[in-house]
Design a protein around this motif. Structure first.
Motif, PDB file in Angstrom:
ATOM      1  N   LEU A 172       5.597 -14.777  12.654  1.00  0.00           N
ATOM      2  CA  LEU A 172       6.941 -14.641  12.104  1.00  0.00           C
ATOM      3  C   LEU A 172       6.878 -14.087  10.686  1.00  0.00           C
ATOM      4  N   VAL A 173       7.934 -13.413  10.266  1.00  0.00           N
ATOM      5  CA  VAL A 173       8.041 -12.964   8.881  1.00  0.00           C
ATOM      6  C   VAL A 173       8.304 -14.206   8.033  1.00  0.00           C
ATOM      7  N   ARG A 174       7.385 -14.492   7.111  1.00  0.00           N
ATOM      8  CA  ARG A 174       7.580 -15.644   6.216  1.00  0.00           C
ATOM      9  C   ARG A 174       8.683 -15.314   5.215  1.00  0.00           C
ATOM     10  N   ASP A 175       9.602 -16.247   5.030  1.00  0.00           N
ATOM     11  CA  ASP A 175      10.707 -15.966   4.117  1.00  0.00           C
ATOM     12  C   ASP A 175      10.455 -16.443   2.690  1.00  0.00           C
ATOM     13  N   ASN A 176       9.242 -16.902   2.425  1.00  0.00           N
ATOM     14  CA  ASN A 176       8.845 -17.297   1.060  1.00  0.00           C
ATOM     15  C   ASN A 176       9.859 -18.229   0.404  1.00  0.00           C
ATOM     16  N   GLY A 177      10.251 -19.250   1.112  1.00  0.00           N
ATOM     17  CA  GLY A 177      11.174 -20.236   0.558  1.00  0.00           C
ATOM     18  C   GLY A 177      12.570 -19.699   0.323  1.00  0.00           C
ATOM     19  N   GLY A 178      12.955 -18.690   1.065  1.00  0.00           N
ATOM     20  CA  GLY A 178      14.289 -18.118   0.933  1.00  0.00           C
ATOM     21  C   GLY A 178      14.368 -16.973  -0.055  1.00  0.00           C
ATOM     22  N   ALA A 179      13.268 -16.616  -0.708  1.00  0.00           N
ATOM     23  CA  ALA A 179      13.269 -15.534  -1.698  1.00  0.00           C
ATOM     24  C   ALA A 179      13.209 -14.146  -1.056  1.00  0.00           C
ATOM     25  N   LEU A 180      12.867 -14.071   0.213  1.00  0.00           N
ATOM     26  CA  LEU A 180      12.716 -12.780   0.887  1.00  0.00           C
ATOM     27  C   LEU A 180      14.035 -12.358   1.528  1.00  0.00           C
ATOM     28  N   SER A 181      14.509 -11.178   1.166  1.00  0.00           N
ATOM     29  CA  SER A 181      15.705 -10.628   1.813  1.00  0.00           C
ATOM     30  C   SER A 181      15.325  -9.941   3.108  1.00  0.00           C
ATOM     31  N   ALA A 182      14.195  -9.211   3.071  1.00  0.00           N
ATOM     32  CA  ALA A 182      13.732  -8.489   4.256  1.00  0.00           C
ATOM     33  C   ALA A 182      12.302  -8.020   4.032  1.00  0.00           C
ATOM     34  N   MET A 183      11.658  -7.637   5.132  1.00  0.00           N
ATOM     35  CA  MET A 183      10.358  -6.980   5.067  1.00  0.00           C
ATOM     36  C   MET A 183      10.509  -5.653   5.796  1.00  0.00           C
ATOM     37  N   GLU A 184      10.027  -4.599   5.168  1.00  0.00           N
ATOM     38  CA  GLU A 184      10.029  -3.283   5.811  1.00  0.00           C
ATOM     39  C   GLU A 184       8.598  -2.940   6.183  1.00  0.00           C
ATOM     40  N   ILE A 185       8.406  -2.572   7.443  1.00  0.00           N
ATOM     41  CA  ILE A 185       7.076  -2.259   7.954  1.00  0.00           C
ATOM     42  C   ILE A 185       7.070  -0.801   8.395  1.00  0.00           C
ATOM     43  N   LYS A 206       3.452  -2.793   4.580  1.00  0.00           N
ATOM     44  CA  LYS A 206       4.534  -3.773   4.526  1.00  0.00           C
ATOM     45  C   LYS A 206       5.068  -3.893   3.101  1.00  0.00           C
ATOM     46  N   LYS A 207       6.388  -3.882   3.007  1.00  0.00           N
ATOM     47  CA  LYS A 207       7.061  -4.028   1.724  1.00  0.00           C
ATOM     48  C   LYS A 207       8.003  -5.222   1.800  1.00  0.00           C
ATOM     49  N   GLU A 208       7.839  -6.163   0.877  1.00  0.00           N
ATOM     50  CA  GLU A 208       8.733  -7.321   0.817  1.00  0.00           C
ATOM     51  C   GLU A 208       9.878  -7.000  -0.138  1.00  0.00           C
ATOM     52  N   ILE A 209      11.092  -7.296   0.302  1.00  0.00           N
ATOM     53  CA  ILE A 209      12.282  -7.015  -0.491  1.00  0.00           C
ATOM     54  C   ILE A 209      12.960  -8.336  -0.805  1.00  0.00           C
ATOM     55  N   GLY A 210      13.173  -8.573  -2.100  1.00  0.00           N
ATOM     56  CA  GLY A 210      13.818  -9.799  -2.552  1.00  0.00           C
ATOM     57  C   GLY A 210      14.808  -9.509  -3.653  1.00  0.00           C
ATOM     58  N   ALA A 211      15.342 -10.551  -4.238  1.00  0.00           N
ATOM     59  CA  ALA A 211      16.331 -10.410  -5.304  1.00  0.00           C
ATOM     60  C   ALA A 211      15.756  -9.682  -6.523  1.00  0.00           C
ATOM     61  N   ASP A 212      14.452  -9.800  -6.724  1.00  0.00           N
ATOM     62  CA  ASP A 212      13.805  -9.171  -7.884  1.00  0.00           C
ATOM     63  C   ASP A 212      13.336  -7.750  -7.604  1.00  0.00           C
ATOM     64  N   GLY A 213      13.608  -7.218  -6.421  1.00  0.00           N
ATOM     65  CA  GLY A 213      13.178  -5.874  -6.079  1.00  0.00           C
ATOM     66  C   GLY A 213      12.238  -5.861  -4.888  1.00  0.00           C
ATOM     67  N   ALA A 214      11.512  -4.757  -4.762  1.00  0.00           N
ATOM     68  CA  ALA A 214      10.612  -4.566  -3.618  1.00  0.00           C
ATOM     69  C   ALA A 214       9.171  -4.476  -4.093  1.00  0.00           C
ATOM     70  N   THR A 215       8.260  -5.066  -3.294  1.00  0.00           N
ATOM     71  CA  THR A 215       6.835  -5.057  -3.606  1.00  0.00           C
ATOM     72  C   THR A 215       6.045  -4.781  -2.338  1.00  0.00           C
TER      73      THR A 215
END
Length: 146
Positions: free
Chosen positions: A35-48, A122-131
């Motif tokens: 599953l895509v881990r949501d990092n405690g709710g900090a993850l908005s989405a993951m782009e693969i 894989k790029k993680e997208i959250g409130a602080d931007g994308a990494t």
């Protein structure tokens, strides 16, 4: 042996039943869903992202190695790409073998490969931007045990 790289969600139950029905003579079937881990709710989405053709070929080669190495009667790998939300299914591995030890070992081998070497970006997208997700030492160590 089947490898699918797809954007669409998959149904773990339906995939598992279909895999088991085709695994005649197997004494053990192992399934795993990541599953895509949501990092405690900090993850908005993951782009693969991936390169079609190259990705399937690379995964098929490692699945063929697993089938030969552990004398599997069948193997299935499904991996998704595109934009996925936290908690969504990202991948599935299923293995069938005469004995459970081979089915478990081959499934772990495939999962370790998918985590560290399969050609996905894989790029993680959250409130602080994308990494972009970087390789982790523990994932490499898990793969190196094989």
């Amino acid at each position: 042996m089947r490898v699918r790289v797809q954007a669409a969600p998959f149904d773990l139950g339906a995939e598992s039943v279909a895999f088991a029905e085709g695994a005649k003579g197997a004494g053990a079937i192992v399934t795993f869903m990541g599953l895509v881990r949501d990092n405690g709710g900090a993850l908005s989405a993951m782009e693969i992202e991936h390169y079609p053709g190259m990705t399937e070929k690379a995964i098929a080669a490692i699945a063929a190695e697993a089938v030969a190495r552990w004398a599997l009667s069948d193997a299935l790998v499904i991996h998704r790409f595109g934009r996925l939300a936290g908690g969504e299914a990202i991948m599935m591995v299923a293995t069938a073998a005469p004995h459970r030890a081979d089915a478990f070992a081959a499934a772990e081998f495939l999962m370790d490969y998918l985590k560290s070497r399969a050609p996905f970006w894989k790029k993680e997208i959250g409130a602080d931007g994308a990494t972009w997700v970087a390789a982790k030492d523990e994932d490499e160590a898990a793969l190196n045990r094989w």
